[in-house]
Scaffold this active site. Structure first.
Site, PDB file in Angstrom:
ATOM      1  N   GLY A  91       0.729  -1.276  -0.082  1.00  0.00           N
ATOM      2  CA  GLY A  91       0.049  -0.023   0.109  1.00  0.00           C
ATOM      3  C   GLY A  91       0.854   1.246   0.067  1.00  0.00           C
ATOM      4  N   SER A  92       0.184   2.498   0.198  1.00  0.00           N
ATOM      5  CA  SER A  92       0.920   3.707   0.375  1.00  0.00           C
ATOM      6  C   SER A  92       2.215   3.444   1.495  1.00  0.00           C
ATOM      7  CB  SER A  92      -0.015   4.755   0.656  1.00  0.00           C
ATOM      8  OG  SER A  92      -0.664   4.395   1.721  1.00  0.00           O
ATOM      9  N   PHE A  93       1.930   2.550   2.480  1.00  0.00           N
ATOM     10  CA  PHE A  93       3.001   2.611   3.669  1.00  0.00           C
ATOM     11  C   PHE A  93       4.269   2.083   3.097  1.00  0.00           C
ATOM     12  CE2 PHE A  93       0.544  -1.136   3.922  1.00  0.00           C
ATOM     13  CZ  PHE A  93       1.410  -2.116   3.977  1.00  0.00           C
ATOM     14  N   SER A 117       5.264  -2.241   1.982  1.00  0.00           N
ATOM     15  CA  SER A 117       4.891  -3.839   1.446  1.00  0.00           C
ATOM     16  C   SER A 117       5.058  -4.497   2.858  1.00  0.00           C
ATOM     17  CB  SER A 117       5.987  -4.283   0.425  1.00  0.00           C
ATOM     18  OG  SER A 117       5.847  -3.255  -0.606  1.00  0.00           O
ATOM     19  N   VAL A 118       4.491  -5.666   2.739  1.00  0.00           N
ATOM     20  CA  VAL A 118       4.417  -6.796   3.764  1.00  0.00           C
ATOM     21  C   VAL A 118       4.908  -7.722   3.102  1.00  0.00           C
ATOM     22  CG1 VAL A 118       3.438  -7.846   5.885  1.00  0.00           C
ATOM     23  CG2 VAL A 118       2.697  -5.535   5.011  1.00  0.00           C
ATOM     24  N   LYS A 165       7.000  -5.867   7.743  1.00  0.00           N
ATOM     25  CA  LYS A 165       6.386  -4.583   7.274  1.00  0.00           C
ATOM     26  C   LYS A 165       7.438  -3.572   7.026  1.00  0.00           C
ATOM     27  CE  LYS A 165       2.579  -1.505   8.235  1.00  0.00           C
ATOM     28  NZ  LYS A 165       1.552  -1.112   9.290  1.00  0.00           N
ATOM     29  N   ASP A 211      -7.784   3.670  11.785  1.00  0.00           N
ATOM     30  CA  ASP A 211      -7.864   3.094  10.514  1.00  0.00           C
ATOM     31  C   ASP A 211      -8.517   1.772  10.286  1.00  0.00           C
ATOM     32  OD1 ASP A 211      -7.722   3.286   7.836  1.00  0.00           O
ATOM     33  OD2 ASP A 211      -5.629   2.679   7.779  1.00  0.00           O
TER      34      ASP A 211
END
Length: 635
Positions: free
Chosen positions: A355-357, A359-360, A374, A469
């Site tokens: 996602g924008s944060f 990757s995992v 993460k 969230d």
């Protein structure tokens, strides 16, 4: 729809047969071999299964065979090699396994071969490199092993060679420099070692070079500067060292092309240390002078060694995991390189999500423990703060329904959290994938789990934590289908339980409370609102962002208007189409009560919403009553 056996009765004069993207299933009938005059056959992008029929060898006029994008499996049959005129063979994105046929080397007319995204194993047969006229070869995303043959230099007409995402080892042969027409060359995600051949500088037509995610060492050849056609280079995630060239295409490259190597140096824009320029030639006069100042020189050397040792210690410490977040009693130290090994150098096959944060990735530590890694994007100040927030939020929390943080890592160019691995994926996957299905009690238990986690965060800590969230993708299910709340990157701490007003928010559309999304006001009631939306979503299997919810119609209003007269229209049909119809009336009655609770949770005015302690008590009571009515002793 399946291919009928009568397909073999088509006209003998038929030369082209194209059936693309028609959802054709079943097997390819052996009668296809009757169409002896075909020169172009394509069943691409269907759902065909089984193996390629041996009768394919009867199609002696065939020049193009395209079966890509199906579900064909088994071995790639040797009978394909009997089609001597075959020039274009496309078998990408199927389930073919085993070794590549040795006889492929006999197809001397072959110009393009695409076998990517299958399950091929073993080595590339040595005979394959005899195809001196082939133009394009894509064998990526398989499980091929072994070394690259020096005979690769025989295929001088080659324009594309993609061997990425395999298990190739050994070195890159120097004969690669003979491929003067090569334009695209990718070996990324293998386990290649040794140096990058200087002979790559002979590939004057090369436009794309990707050697990332290997174990390559040594210096980057300056000969690559002379490749005027080169537009893309990726040498990241290796063990390269020395100076990054600055001429040619290297003038326009960014740091991403070289990140995560052993000891590269160069210009500041590459985010590496500057190179030390040393004079290697000294005059005799200087050597004589050194003899007179030898004591000073020795002192300088000792001081220099001390500085170097200190710097190495700092560098090593930068790549060491700190245990201050561990849920274990004994400190754990995990090096950056252990993380690389655990995730197979962040191989795409281990990617759990992104996602924008960042990757995992999933991985297995040397101790055998499965973990989720993460990784945060470090080029954004907001995401950097997200990492710090998640660390702070999870540092001292302990609850069975929260994802456990095992360790963390933070340095100049790398930030990650090491978390427990939750094997069954997200609630979102289980709700919306056709391959999974949750029954009524599973859904209710999952929501009780998440409510318990939120009750702990809101009421069980000295400073309440607001998750901020909540959404199904942040709810993970373990092997016993117990739910765990994850992703605290937007979490907020409250002093003495009071609300806070923020100047910046990053709400998730559909789940965010009105006062948070519009005014930035954060309190525990923000999570209560989001929980209420999810509670409705879980039992309707409708996202709050569905296309049907436009103008004044929302997920809340849709359910609210249907409670009294048409509950069956909003409840997930999977819950009332089970094998045992006896439970349907009780499921409908209980779901109605659940929806009433959910609507209370997501009231527009925050003070009208109940607390998570009330929610936990209500859900447990609802579950007990349901089990009593259905005479269920245990679930």
């Amino acid at each position: 729809m399946k291919l009928p056996k009568s397909i073999g009765n088509l006209s003998d004069s038929l030369q082209v047969l194209l059936i693309h993207s028609c959802e054709i299933n079943g097997k390819i009938p052996s009668e296809i071999g009757n169409l002896s005059n075909l020169y172009h056959l394509s069943f691409a992008e269907n759902v065909l299964s089984g193996s390629i029929p041996a009768t394919i060898s009867n199609l002696q006029a065939l020049q193009l065979l395209n079966l890509m994008g199906n579900e064909l499996d088994g071995l790639i049959v040797d009978e394909l090699c009997d089609i001597r005129r075959l020039a274009y063979l496309y078998l990408s994105r199927n389930q073919f396994s085993g070794a590549m046929p040795f006889c492929l080397g006999n197809l001397m007319y072959l110009q393009e071969l695409y076998l990517d995204a299958n399950k091929l194993t073993a080595e590339v047969p040595s005979s394959f490199w005899n195809l001196t006229g082939i133009l394009q070869v894509n064998l990526s995303s398989n499980m091929l092993v072994g070394n690259l043959s020096f005979k690769i230099g025989n295929i001088k007409s080659l324009t594309l060679l993609d061997l990425s995402r395999n298990h190739l080892s050994g070195t890159i042969p120097t004969t690669i420099g003979s491929l003067q027409n090569l334009q695209i060359f990718s070996l990324t995600h293998n386990i290649l070692q040794g140096k990058i051949p200087v002979s790559l500088g002979n590939l004057l037509s090369l436009e794309k070079l990707d050697l990332s995610q290997n174990n390559l060492s040594g210096e980057i050849p300056k000969s690559l500067e002379s490749l005027t056609s080169l537009k893309y280079v990726n040498l990241s995630y290796n063990e390269l060292q020395g100076e990054i060239p600055s001429g040619g295409v290297f003038k326009d490259l960014s740091a991403e092309s070289f990140m995560m190597n052993k000891a590269l140096c160069g210009e500041a824009k590459m985010q590496v240390p500057p190179c030390r320029k040393e004079k290697r030639k000294r005059s005799k006069a200087k050597l004589i002078l050194l003899m007179y100042i030898l004591p000073v020189v020795l002192s300088t050397i000792f001081i220099g060694l001390g500085i170097i040792l200190f710097q190495r210690k700092r560098i090593n410490s930068r790549h060491t995991m700190k245990q201050d977040l561990s849920t274990l009693g004994t400190p754990i130290r995990i090096s950056y390189f252990e993380i690389l090994d655990a995730t197979n150098r962040f191989d795409k096959s281990n990617l759990l999500g992104s996602g924008s944060f960042g990757s995992v990735f999933k991985g297995r530590l040397s101790s055998g423990i499965m973990v989720a890694v993460k990784i945060f994007n470090f080029d954004s100040e907001t995401l950097s703060r997200s990492f710090e927030v998640e660390c702070d939020a999870m540092r001292n929390v302990r609850h069975r329904n929260l994802v456990k943080i095992i360790s963390s890592c933070s340095n100049v160019d790398f930030k990650c959290l090491i978390m427990e691995f939750i094997p069954n994926g997200s609630l979102e996957k289980w709700l919306y994938s056709h391959n999974y299905c949750l029954d009524f009690l599973q859904r209710l238990n999952i929501m009780i789990n998440i409510a318990s986690a939120l009750e702990y965060l809101h009421h069980g800590l000295p400073k309440p934590i607001v998750h901020c969230d909540l959404k199904p993708s942040n709810i993970l299910l373990d092997d016993k289908m117990v739910a765990h709340l994850s992703d605290f990157g937007l979490a907020k701490f409250l002093d003495e339980g009071k609300s806070r007003t923020l100047t910046e928010t990053i709400p998730t559309i559909g789940y965010v409370a009105p006062e948070y999304g519009s005014l930035g006001i954060v309190s525990t009631k923000v999570d209560v609102y989001s929980f209420g939306i999810i509670l409705i979503e879980v039992f309707t299997r409708k996202r709050p962002t569905e296309d049907m919810f436009v103008d004044r119609l929302s997920l809340k209003s849709w359910v609210s208007e249907s409670l009294s007269h048409s509950l069956t229209q909003v409840i997930d049909s999977n819950l009332i189409q089970g094998d045992d119809p006896r439970y349907i009336p009780d499921i409908l009655t209980t779901t109605s009560t659940i929806f009433e609770l959910a609507l209370n949770c997501c009231a527009d005015v925050s003070r009208k919403r109940c607390s998570m302690s009330d929610v936990v008590a209500s859900l447990n009571k609802i579950k007990d009553m349901f089990m009593q009515r259905c005479h269920l002793d245990k679930y």
